[in-house]
Design a protein around this motif. Structure first.
Motif, PDB file in Angstrom:
ATOM      1  N   ARG A  15       0.818  -1.396  -0.155  1.00  0.00           N
ATOM      2  CA  ARG A  15       0.021   0.103  -0.155  1.00  0.00           C
ATOM      3  C   ARG A  15       0.892   0.977   0.025  1.00  0.00           C
ATOM      4  NH1 ARG A  15      -3.626  -1.527   5.206  1.00  0.00           N
ATOM      5  NH2 ARG A  15      -1.657  -2.479   5.861  1.00  0.00           N
ATOM      6  N   SER A  16       1.693   1.414   1.042  1.00  0.00           N
ATOM      7  CA  SER A  16       2.377   2.799   1.012  1.00  0.00           C
ATOM      8  C   SER A  16       3.324   3.016  -0.013  1.00  0.00           C
ATOM      9  CB  SER A  16       2.913   2.882   2.245  1.00  0.00           C
ATOM     10  OG  SER A  16       4.235   1.959   2.526  1.00  0.00           O
ATOM     11  N   PRO A  17       4.048   1.862  -0.659  1.00  0.00           N
ATOM     12  CA  PRO A  17       4.780   2.329  -1.998  1.00  0.00           C
ATOM     13  C   PRO A  17       3.979   2.476  -3.322  1.00  0.00           C
ATOM     14  CG  PRO A  17       5.063   0.163  -1.366  1.00  0.00           C
ATOM     15  CD  PRO A  17       4.421   0.730  -0.349  1.00  0.00           C
ATOM     16  N   THR A  18       2.670   2.039  -3.240  1.00  0.00           N
ATOM     17  CA  THR A  18       1.758   2.415  -4.321  1.00  0.00           C
ATOM     18  C   THR A  18       1.434   3.802  -4.170  1.00  0.00           C
ATOM     19  OG1 THR A  18       0.957  -0.127  -4.611  1.00  0.00           O
ATOM     20  CG2 THR A  18      -0.385   1.604  -4.967  1.00  0.00           C
ATOM     21  N   ALA A  19       0.929   4.152  -3.098  1.00  0.00           N
ATOM     22  CA  ALA A  19       0.669   5.327  -2.790  1.00  0.00           C
ATOM     23  C   ALA A  19       1.655   6.557  -3.122  1.00  0.00           C
ATOM     24  CB  ALA A  19       0.017   5.779  -1.454  1.00  0.00           C
ATOM     25  N   GLU A  20       2.994   6.028  -2.476  1.00  0.00           N
ATOM     26  CA  GLU A  20       4.092   6.987  -2.883  1.00  0.00           C
ATOM     27  C   GLU A  20       4.288   7.285  -4.170  1.00  0.00           C
ATOM     28  OE1 GLU A  20       8.931   6.670  -2.572  1.00  0.00           O
ATOM     29  OE2 GLU A  20       7.888   5.036  -1.555  1.00  0.00           O
ATOM     30  N   LEU A  21       4.348   6.022  -4.993  1.00  0.00           N
ATOM     31  CA  LEU A  21       4.705   6.183  -6.656  1.00  0.00           C
ATOM     32  C   LEU A  21       3.416   6.872  -7.262  1.00  0.00           C
ATOM     33  CD1 LEU A  21       6.285   2.843  -6.905  1.00  0.00           C
ATOM     34  CD2 LEU A  21       7.428   4.940  -7.347  1.00  0.00           C
ATOM     35  N   LEU A  22       2.069   6.741  -6.948  1.00  0.00           N
ATOM     36  CA  LEU A  22       1.292   7.404  -7.408  1.00  0.00           C
ATOM     37  C   LEU A  22       1.184   8.896  -7.146  1.00  0.00           C
ATOM     38  CD1 LEU A  22      -1.833   4.909  -6.992  1.00  0.00           C
ATOM     39  CD2 LEU A  22      -0.948   5.609  -9.335  1.00  0.00           C
ATOM     40  N   PHE A  23       1.786   9.363  -5.956  1.00  0.00           N
ATOM     41  CA  PHE A  23       1.795  10.779  -5.543  1.00  0.00           C
ATOM     42  C   PHE A  23       2.940  11.271  -6.550  1.00  0.00           C
ATOM     43  CE2 PHE A  23       0.029  10.657  -1.325  1.00  0.00           C
ATOM     44  CZ  PHE A  23      -0.877  11.478  -1.497  1.00  0.00           C
ATOM     45  N   ARG A  24       4.054  10.525  -6.642  1.00  0.00           N
ATOM     46  CA  ARG A  24       5.120  11.124  -7.381  1.00  0.00           C
ATOM     47  C   ARG A  24       4.713  11.165  -8.934  1.00  0.00           C
ATOM     48  NH1 ARG A  24      10.290   7.845  -5.575  1.00  0.00           N
ATOM     49  NH2 ARG A  24      10.659   8.612  -3.407  1.00  0.00           N
ATOM     50  N   HIS A  25       3.802  10.251  -9.516  1.00  0.00           N
ATOM     51  CA  HIS A  25       3.508  10.142 -10.818  1.00  0.00           C
ATOM     52  C   HIS A  25       2.677  11.506 -11.100  1.00  0.00           C
ATOM     53  CE1 HIS A  25       2.293   8.655 -14.741  1.00  0.00           C
ATOM     54  NE2 HIS A  25       1.384   8.471 -14.475  1.00  0.00           N
ATOM     55  N   ARG A  26       1.733  11.674 -10.114  1.00  0.00           N
ATOM     56  CA  ARG A  26       0.758  12.949 -10.214  1.00  0.00           C
ATOM     57  C   ARG A  26       1.774  14.292  -9.968  1.00  0.00           C
ATOM     58  NH1 ARG A  26      -1.790   9.012 -10.092  1.00  0.00           N
ATOM     59  NH2 ARG A  26      -3.776   8.556 -10.172  1.00  0.00           N
ATOM     60  N   LEU A  27       2.520  14.249  -9.420  1.00  0.00           N
ATOM     61  CA  LEU A  27       3.186  15.371  -9.081  1.00  0.00           C
ATOM     62  C   LEU A  27       4.035  16.011 -10.104  1.00  0.00           C
ATOM     63  CD1 LEU A  27       4.112  14.922  -5.151  1.00  0.00           C
ATOM     64  CD2 LEU A  27       2.662  16.698  -6.247  1.00  0.00           C
ATOM     65  N   GLY A  28       4.644  14.722 -10.928  1.00  0.00           N
ATOM     66  CA  GLY A  28       5.672  14.966 -11.883  1.00  0.00           C
ATOM     67  C   GLY A  28       7.098  15.454 -11.686  1.00  0.00           C
ATOM     68  N   GLU A  29       7.965  15.482 -12.786  1.00  0.00           N
ATOM     69  CA  GLU A  29       9.148  15.587 -12.579  1.00  0.00           C
ATOM     70  C   GLU A  29       9.384  17.115 -12.291  1.00  0.00           C
ATOM     71  OE1 GLU A  29      12.161  13.863 -13.445  1.00  0.00           O
ATOM     72  OE2 GLU A  29      11.038  12.101 -13.722  1.00  0.00           O
ATOM     73  N   GLY A  30      10.492  17.526 -11.263  1.00  0.00           N
ATOM     74  CA  GLY A  30      10.582  18.981 -10.985  1.00  0.00           C
ATOM     75  C   GLY A  30       9.678  19.420  -9.890  1.00  0.00           C
TER      76      GLY A  30
END
Length: 145
Positions: A15-30
């Motif tokens: 669960r937590s790495p899935t959420a972490e990676l989804l947040f990062r994906h949504r936030l985007g590079e930079g």
């Protein structure tokens, strides 16, 4: 504005790495927001559960580099926002670092606030259900990041 978000579950492999990676994906590079995850009883050094990894991959997200890590007080203290999967996790985090109680919330706070169930060692449909809950929860937090 939150600069450092920490997502917490038990093993830090579903669960937590899935959420972490989804947040990062949504936030985007930079993005100026950093997102990480940890577990209350982490399977330290393990990668993401195969089914969770497959679901992320199917949505265009590579989780292969993730390695589980144990939650500790310094991680909690350095976070501006701590998002936990279950009410018990919120309690465990605040017992570990009582001074953090005002920044620890359920990931699904803006939805039904019932918590995100653990799919570990369950069937793919359980993982799909949890992925949907996490995805919707991550989306609900985006306007605050």
């Amino acid at each position: 504005m939150f600069q450092n978000v920490l997502v917490v579950c038990i093993g830090n492999i579903c669960r937590s790495p899935t959420a972490e990676l989804l947040f990062r994906h949504r936030l985007g590079e930079g993005s100026k927001v950093t997102v990480s995850s940890a577990g209350l009883g982490a399977m330290v050094g393990h990668g993401i559960d195969r089914t969770a990894l497959d679901l992320l991959s199917e949505h265009g997200i590579d989780g292969s580099a993730h390695r589980a890590r144990q939650l500790d007080r310094s991680l909690i203290r350095s976070a501006d926002l701590v998002l936990a999967m279950e009410r018990d996790h919120v309690g465990s985090v605040t017992r570990m670092a009582p001074e953090a109680s005002g920044k620890v919330f359920l990931l699904d706070r803006w939805l039904d606030g019932q918590g995100i169930p653990d799919p570990y060692r369950q069937s793919r449909p359980a993982f799909e259900h949890v992925y949907t809950l996490i995805n919707n929860s991550v989306n609900s937090w985006m306007k605050y990041l």
